[in-house]
Design a protein around this motif. Structure first.
Motif, mmCIF file in Angstrom:
data_model
loop_
_atom_site.group_PDB
_atom_site.id
_atom_site.type_symbol
_atom_site.label_atom_id
_atom_site.label_comp_id
_atom_site.label_asym_id
_atom_site.label_seq_id
_atom_site.Cartn_x
_atom_site.Cartn_y
_atom_site.Cartn_z
ATOM 1 N N ALA A 157 -1.895 -1.985 12.674
ATOM 2 C CA ALA A 157 -0.560 -1.378 12.618
ATOM 3 C C ALA A 157 -0.260 -0.827 11.229
ATOM 4 C CB ALA A 157 0.488 -2.410 13.022
ATOM 5 N N LEU A 158 -0.590 -1.593 10.205
ATOM 6 C CA LEU A 158 -0.325 -1.144 8.841
ATOM 7 C C LEU A 158 -1.202 0.054 8.469
ATOM 8 C CD1 LEU A 158 0.019 -4.579 7.003
ATOM 9 C CD2 LEU A 158 1.841 -2.963 7.553
ATOM 10 N N LYS A 159 -2.414 0.079 8.998
ATOM 11 C CA LYS A 159 -3.288 1.225 8.746
ATOM 12 C C LYS A 159 -2.709 2.480 9.375
ATOM 13 C CE LYS A 159 -8.089 2.751 9.253
ATOM 14 N NZ LYS A 159 -9.444 2.381 9.756
ATOM 15 N N ASP A 160 -2.176 2.360 10.584
ATOM 16 C CA ASP A 160 -1.551 3.510 11.241
ATOM 17 C C ASP A 160 -0.323 3.981 10.469
ATOM 18 O OD1 ASP A 160 -3.474 3.426 13.198
ATOM 19 O OD2 ASP A 160 -2.252 2.279 14.622
ATOM 20 N N GLU A 161 0.464 3.024 9.988
ATOM 21 C CA GLU A 161 1.657 3.374 9.205
ATOM 22 C C GLU A 161 1.266 4.088 7.908
ATOM 23 O OE1 GLU A 161 4.125 0.040 8.517
ATOM 24 O OE2 GLU A 161 4.536 -0.343 10.636
ATOM 25 N N LYS A 162 0.200 3.608 7.286
ATOM 26 C CA LYS A 162 -0.255 4.233 6.051
ATOM 27 C C LYS A 162 -0.717 5.663 6.304
ATOM 28 C CE LYS A 162 -3.622 3.681 2.317
ATOM 29 N NZ LYS A 162 -4.740 2.849 1.787
ATOM 30 N N LYS A 163 -1.387 5.878 7.426
ATOM 31 C CA LYS A 163 -1.861 7.220 7.766
ATOM 32 C C LYS A 163 -0.685 8.163 7.995
ATOM 33 C CE LYS A 163 -4.819 9.723 11.021
ATOM 34 N NZ LYS A 163 -5.716 9.598 12.205
ATOM 35 N N LEU A 164 0.344 7.695 8.713
ATOM 36 C CA LEU A 164 1.528 8.526 8.953
ATOM 37 C C LEU A 164 2.242 8.848 7.648
ATOM 38 C CD1 LEU A 164 2.961 6.801 12.162
ATOM 39 C CD2 LEU A 164 1.773 9.011 12.021
ATOM 40 N N ALA A 165 2.326 7.846 6.776
ATOM 41 C CA ALA A 165 2.988 8.066 5.483
ATOM 42 C C ALA A 165 2.220 9.080 4.647
ATOM 43 C CB ALA A 165 3.115 6.744 4.732
ATOM 44 N N LYS A 166 0.887 9.029 4.722
ATOM 45 C CA LYS A 166 0.071 9.975 3.962
ATOM 46 C C LYS A 166 0.259 11.397 4.483
ATOM 47 C CE LYS A 166 -4.416 9.752 4.455
ATOM 48 N NZ LYS A 166 -5.833 9.295 4.300
ATOM 49 N N PRO A 226 4.560 2.905 -1.893
ATOM 50 C CA PRO A 226 4.031 1.572 -2.208
ATOM 51 C C PRO A 226 3.279 0.989 -1.024
ATOM 52 C CG PRO A 226 6.321 1.776 -2.911
ATOM 53 C CD PRO A 226 6.013 2.995 -2.089
ATOM 54 N N MET A 227 2.278 0.171 -1.323
ATOM 55 C CA MET A 227 1.484 -0.463 -0.277
ATOM 56 C C MET A 227 2.373 -1.283 0.648
ATOM 57 S SD MET A 227 -1.594 -0.848 0.896
ATOM 58 C CE MET A 227 -2.689 -0.430 -0.448
ATOM 59 N N ASN A 228 2.229 -1.066 1.963
ATOM 60 C CA ASN A 228 2.986 -1.798 2.972
ATOM 61 C C ASN A 228 4.492 -1.736 2.697
ATOM 62 O OD1 ASN A 228 0.457 -2.430 3.879
ATOM 63 N ND2 ASN A 228 0.475 -4.535 3.150
ATOM 64 N N SER A 229 4.962 -0.529 2.441
ATOM 65 C CA SER A 229 6.365 -0.338 2.070
ATOM 66 C C SER A 229 7.332 -0.648 3.211
ATOM 67 C CB SER A 229 6.586 1.108 1.598
ATOM 68 O OG SER A 229 6.221 2.035 2.624
ATOM 69 N N THR A 230 6.834 -0.714 4.456
ATOM 70 C CA THR A 230 7.716 -0.989 5.587
ATOM 71 C C THR A 230 8.006 -2.477 5.744
ATOM 72 O OG1 THR A 230 5.820 -1.080 7.090
ATOM 73 C CG2 THR A 230 6.909 1.038 6.833
ATOM 74 N N ILE A 231 7.305 -3.330 5.008
ATOM 75 C CA ILE A 231 7.560 -4.768 5.082
ATOM 76 C C ILE A 231 8.842 -5.072 4.325
ATOM 77 C CG2 ILE A 231 6.698 -7.057 4.443
ATOM 78 C CD1 ILE A 231 3.888 -5.988 4.773
ATOM 79 N N LYS A 232 9.766 -5.760 4.965
ATOM 80 C CA LYS A 232 11.069 -6.044 4.377
ATOM 81 C C LYS A 232 11.111 -7.468 3.820
ATOM 82 C CE LYS A 232 12.503 -1.995 5.575
ATOM 83 N NZ LYS A 232 12.664 -0.946 4.550
ATOM 84 N N THR A 233 11.721 -7.598 2.672
ATOM 85 C CA THR A 233 11.857 -8.919 2.066
ATOM 86 C C THR A 233 13.216 -9.512 2.406
ATOM 87 O OG1 THR A 233 12.740 -7.936 0.021
ATOM 88 C CG2 THR A 233 10.347 -8.299 0.145
#
Length: 263
Positions: free
Chosen positions: A125-134, A252-259
């Protein structure tokens, strides 16, 4: 009488030398190997019990000592001595590993896997998100800059990169301007323009001197900034990654992860 006195005087050095080696007259502090009391028995070193070791260094040193003894004299007693301390070290290692994990669970700020999970589904999932962001970054870059590619005839890398640049432009909308550095026109780059001084200007703006063609420059729309981002042959994905990194549009790496907000 005189003869007897002379004989005693001659024997005195011999007696003195013998006395130096005599057990009864020897200084008790002069030799660490001196026997114990009048039986001349050497004292035996009493090894520590395993529970007495308080540091890792002491435990390792004792384990190495027992291992050396067991290897050189593999009797059952020596082997059991080493196995005992080895078992203790394994038990301590197991307890340490368990406490380590529990501490990480309670303090996620130290846990690398929180942001970079090991779960396969999360990685996908994170790889797909990174591809879309790129892809989004590259489309944004298309409105801000373009590429100038220096090529020349009879250049194998230039021929290899022609379809790569065509695909890049089609997928991202980034404009590509090929420039023939010798004025010749390559069949792979039919739209290449002759050098009208742009090569020298690109090297001046970027402070870079390409040594291999094709040389790919990222140039902003104003024509006042240029950056050499690639030379020779590379894949489409590598080129995309370089463009995103060079443009400063990378997220940023994994920018969709919320703290969790601070409570």
């Amino acid at each position: 009488m005189k003869k007897t006195l002379v004989s005693l005087l001659l024997l005195t050095p011999l007696l003195a030398n013998g006395a130096n080696e005599d057990f009864w007259t020897q200084d008790v502090w002069s030799s660490p190997d001196r026997g114990f009391l009048f039986y001349q028995e050497k004292t035996q070193d009493n090894p520590k019990e395993l529970e007495e070791f308080k540091t890792v260094e002491e435990l390792r040193a004792e384990a190495q000592r027992r291992l050396n003894i067991a290897v050189m004299d593999p009797t059952e007693e020596n082997l059991k001595g080493y196995l005992a301390i080895n078992t203790l070290m394994l038990e301590k290692s197991t307890v340490f590993a368990q406490r380590w994990k529990e501490t990480l669970w309670a303090n996620p700020g130290f846990d690398h896997t929180v942001i970079h999970p090991n779960a396969n589904f999360a990685q996908v999932a994170l790889k797909d998100e990174k591809k879309l962001a790129k892809e989004a970054s590259l489309k944004s870059l298309a409105s801000q800059a373009g590429l100038v590619v220096l090529v020349q005839a009879e250049c194998s890398f230039c021929s290899m990169m022609a379809p790569v640049m065509t695909n890049l432009s089609a997928q991202t909308g980034i404009s590509v301007l090929p420039v023939s550095i010798k004025g010749d026109v390559s069949n792979d780059w039919p739209n290449a323009k002759p050098d009208n001084g742009i090569v020298k200007r690109l090297m001046t703006l970027s402070s870079s001197v390409p040594t291999v063609t094709p040389a790919v420059f990222l140039v902003d729309r104003t024509g006042q900034n240029a950056q050499l981002i690639a030379s020779g042959a590379l894949s489409l994905e590598d080129l995309k990654d370089r463009l995103v990194q060079a443009s400063g549009l990378s997220q940023p790496m994994n920018s969709t992860i919320k703290t969790l907000p601070r409570l």
